[in-house]
Motif scaffolding. Structure first.
Motif, mmCIF file in Angstrom:
data_model
loop_
_atom_site.group_PDB
_atom_site.id
_atom_site.type_symbol
_atom_site.label_atom_id
_atom_site.label_comp_id
_atom_site.label_asym_id
_atom_site.label_seq_id
_atom_site.Cartn_x
_atom_site.Cartn_y
_atom_site.Cartn_z
ATOM 1 N N ALA A 1 0.832 -1.203 0.000
ATOM 2 C CA ALA A 1 0.000 0.000 0.000
ATOM 3 C C ALA A 1 0.868 1.254 0.000
ATOM 4 N N ARG A 2 1.955 1.223 0.763
ATOM 5 C CA ARG A 2 2.863 2.376 0.801
ATOM 6 C C ARG A 2 3.472 2.633 -0.565
ATOM 7 N N MET A 3 3.893 1.560 -1.253
ATOM 8 C CA MET A 3 4.502 1.706 -2.570
ATOM 9 C C MET A 3 3.496 2.228 -3.588
ATOM 10 N N ILE A 4 2.244 1.729 -3.517
ATOM 11 C CA ILE A 4 1.214 2.198 -4.448
ATOM 12 C C ILE A 4 0.933 3.681 -4.228
ATOM 13 N N THR A 5 0.848 4.076 -2.956
ATOM 14 C CA THR A 5 0.615 5.485 -2.640
ATOM 15 C C THR A 5 1.745 6.349 -3.171
ATOM 16 N N GLU A 6 2.971 5.877 -2.978
ATOM 17 C CA GLU A 6 4.132 6.639 -3.442
ATOM 18 C C GLU A 6 4.154 6.751 -4.960
ATOM 19 N N LEU A 7 3.870 5.656 -5.651
ATOM 20 C CA LEU A 7 3.860 5.678 -7.117
ATOM 21 C C LEU A 7 2.741 6.568 -7.646
ATOM 22 N N THR A 8 1.564 6.507 -6.978
ATOM 23 C CA THR A 8 0.441 7.353 -7.400
ATOM 24 C C THR A 8 0.782 8.823 -7.220
ATOM 25 N N THR A 9 1.415 9.133 -6.094
ATOM 26 C CA THR A 9 1.809 10.518 -5.833
ATOM 27 C C THR A 9 2.796 11.016 -6.877
ATOM 28 N N ARG A 10 3.782 10.186 -7.207
ATOM 29 C CA ARG A 10 4.772 10.574 -8.209
ATOM 30 C C ARG A 10 4.138 10.764 -9.589
ATOM 31 N N ALA A 11 3.125 9.936 -9.880
ATOM 32 C CA ALA A 11 2.506 10.002 -11.210
ATOM 33 C C ALA A 11 1.554 11.174 -11.352
ATOM 34 N N THR A 12 1.006 11.688 -10.246
ATOM 35 C CA THR A 12 -0.058 12.699 -10.345
ATOM 36 C C THR A 12 0.316 14.062 -9.773
ATOM 37 N N THR A 13 1.554 14.210 -9.278
ATOM 38 C CA THR A 13 1.966 15.508 -8.728
ATOM 39 C C THR A 13 3.310 15.943 -9.298
ATOM 40 N N ASP A 14 3.549 17.239 -9.257
ATOM 41 C CA ASP A 14 4.836 17.787 -9.659
ATOM 42 C C ASP A 14 5.826 17.592 -8.509
ATOM 43 N N PHE A 15 6.973 16.986 -8.808
ATOM 44 C CA PHE A 15 7.877 16.609 -7.721
ATOM 45 C C PHE A 15 8.548 17.813 -7.062
ATOM 46 N N LEU A 16 8.545 18.998 -7.735
ATOM 47 C CA LEU A 16 9.158 20.173 -7.128
ATOM 48 C C LEU A 16 8.180 20.922 -6.217
ATOM 49 N N THR A 17 6.955 21.101 -6.718
ATOM 50 C CA THR A 17 5.978 21.913 -5.967
ATOM 51 C C THR A 17 4.986 21.074 -5.178
ATOM 52 N N GLY A 18 4.800 19.795 -5.573
ATOM 53 C CA GLY A 18 3.836 18.954 -4.884
ATOM 54 C C GLY A 18 2.402 19.178 -5.300
ATOM 55 N N ILE A 19 2.160 20.079 -6.286
ATOM 56 C CA ILE A 19 0.787 20.302 -6.731
ATOM 57 C C ILE A 19 0.443 19.294 -7.825
ATOM 58 N N PHE A 20 -0.874 19.088 -8.043
ATOM 59 C CA PHE A 20 -1.316 18.107 -9.035
ATOM 60 C C PHE A 20 -0.833 18.491 -10.428
#
Length: 322
Positions: free
Chosen positions: A266-285
């Motif tokens: 679950a942690r890995m899925i959450t992390e992958l989803t976050t990386r796929a749907t947010t900008d890694f610099l600003t954290g916005i969608f």
């Protein structure tokens, strides 16, 4: 040397041949001493000695069988299996037990056999004991073997397995469940299952259990619920994947649960989803998240025949931030 001493001799020990033959002759149950002869072409089992019980059980007509091959008196299919087991026991230095279904005799029967490497070397000596079984004995042995196999499978399973009665009191848990939750079976047997659930799930658990108990459904994958969590002894929570099923034991209904800790997944899925749907610099969608949200809301407006308004707001000089 007693017959018990023969069978329990430490693997690799050398037994005096004359002592071995004398013990076999005195043993009432069917027993024989064989010599394993191996060549590049074939493997043969040759008799050294066989007592009266063995000669009667296998219809050996000669009183002195020394020097004869086992195949001179025993059906070829059984000789092949016996030879295979004898080779295995010399390699592993452990006793090997097996059953032979004898359909060659006038009356069908089962014969239980135990082969043991009594001495090693170029010509290993094999101790062979046998017991004729009735149909009832064979069925009882198979039942016990089936139970032992089930216990071994459950106890060595990777997933946690536990059972509860209709009142949700814990009746059994395997080794994996003990490790997962941090309790032993003795500590939890008879305790309410909710001790393994986070407090926020305990209130509704009883109604869920009663609903399942009263339904015609025999098994259910708990992924149908939005979230399933377990509670370890130390207070840590973990995400779990659970399937439940009903058991009928002595006329009583119990429920079995198979539990897998998926917190790391679950942690890995959450992390992958976050990386796929947010900008890694600003954290916005990012654009992908925007497109998915827009598609979701568009389908909702069509389903309920409601208007949809989209407002796009631009941020000036965003490149200075991103």
């Amino acid at each position: 040397m007693s017959t018990f001493d023969i069978v329990t001799t430490t693997p690799g020990d050398v037994i005096d041949p004359s002592e071995l033959i004398h013990a076999v002759a005195q043993f009432k149950s069917p027993m024989a001493v064989l010599e394993l002869r191996q060549s590049s072409a074939q493997v043969d089992l040759q008799y050294i000695e066989a007592n009266l019980g063995h000669r009667i059980l296998f219809s050996v007509t000669k009183e002195n069988v020394g020097g004869h091959l086992v195949g001179d008196f025993v059906p070829p299919t059984f000789v092949a299996e016996l030879t295979s087991r004898a080779v295995r026991c010399t390699q592993s230095q452990t006793p090997v037990e097996f059953d032979w279904h004898d359909v060659s005799s006038e009356h069908e029967r089962w014969v239980r056999n135990l082969v043991w490497c009594a001495s090693t070397g170029d010509l290993p000596r094999i101790l062979w004991t046998s017991t004729a079984l009735t149909s009832d004995q064979k069925r009882e042995h198979d039942r016990q073997l089936h139970q032992e196999r089930l216990r071994a499978v459950v106890d060595h399973a990777f997933d946690a397995i536990l059972t509860v009665d209709r009142d949700q009191r814990i009746q059994f848990m395997n080794t994996a469940a003990e490790k997962m939750f941090g309790y032993t079976l003795d500590e939890l047997i008879g305790k309410d299952l909710t001790v393994l659930l986070p407090p926020r799930f305990r209130k509704n658990h009883g109604s869920y259990a009663k609903s399942f108990d009263g339904s015609v459904v025999q098994s259910r994958d708990m992924r149908e619920r939005s979230e399933v969590c377990g509670l370890r002894r130390n207070g840590d929570e973990f995400r779990a994947q659970v399937s439940i099923s009903k058991l009928q034991l002595n006329g009583q209904t119990e429920m079995a649960a198979i539990i897998r800790d998926v917190s790391e997944t679950a942690r890995m899925i959450t992390e992958l989803t976050t990386r796929a749907t947010t900008d890694f610099l600003t954290g916005i969608f990012n654009r992908l998240a925007f497109t998915e949200a827009l598609t979701r809301e568009y389908n909702r407006s069509k389903r309920y025949a409601r208007p949809l308004t989209l407002a796009v707001i631009d941020v000036d000089h965003f490149k200075k931030i991103n």
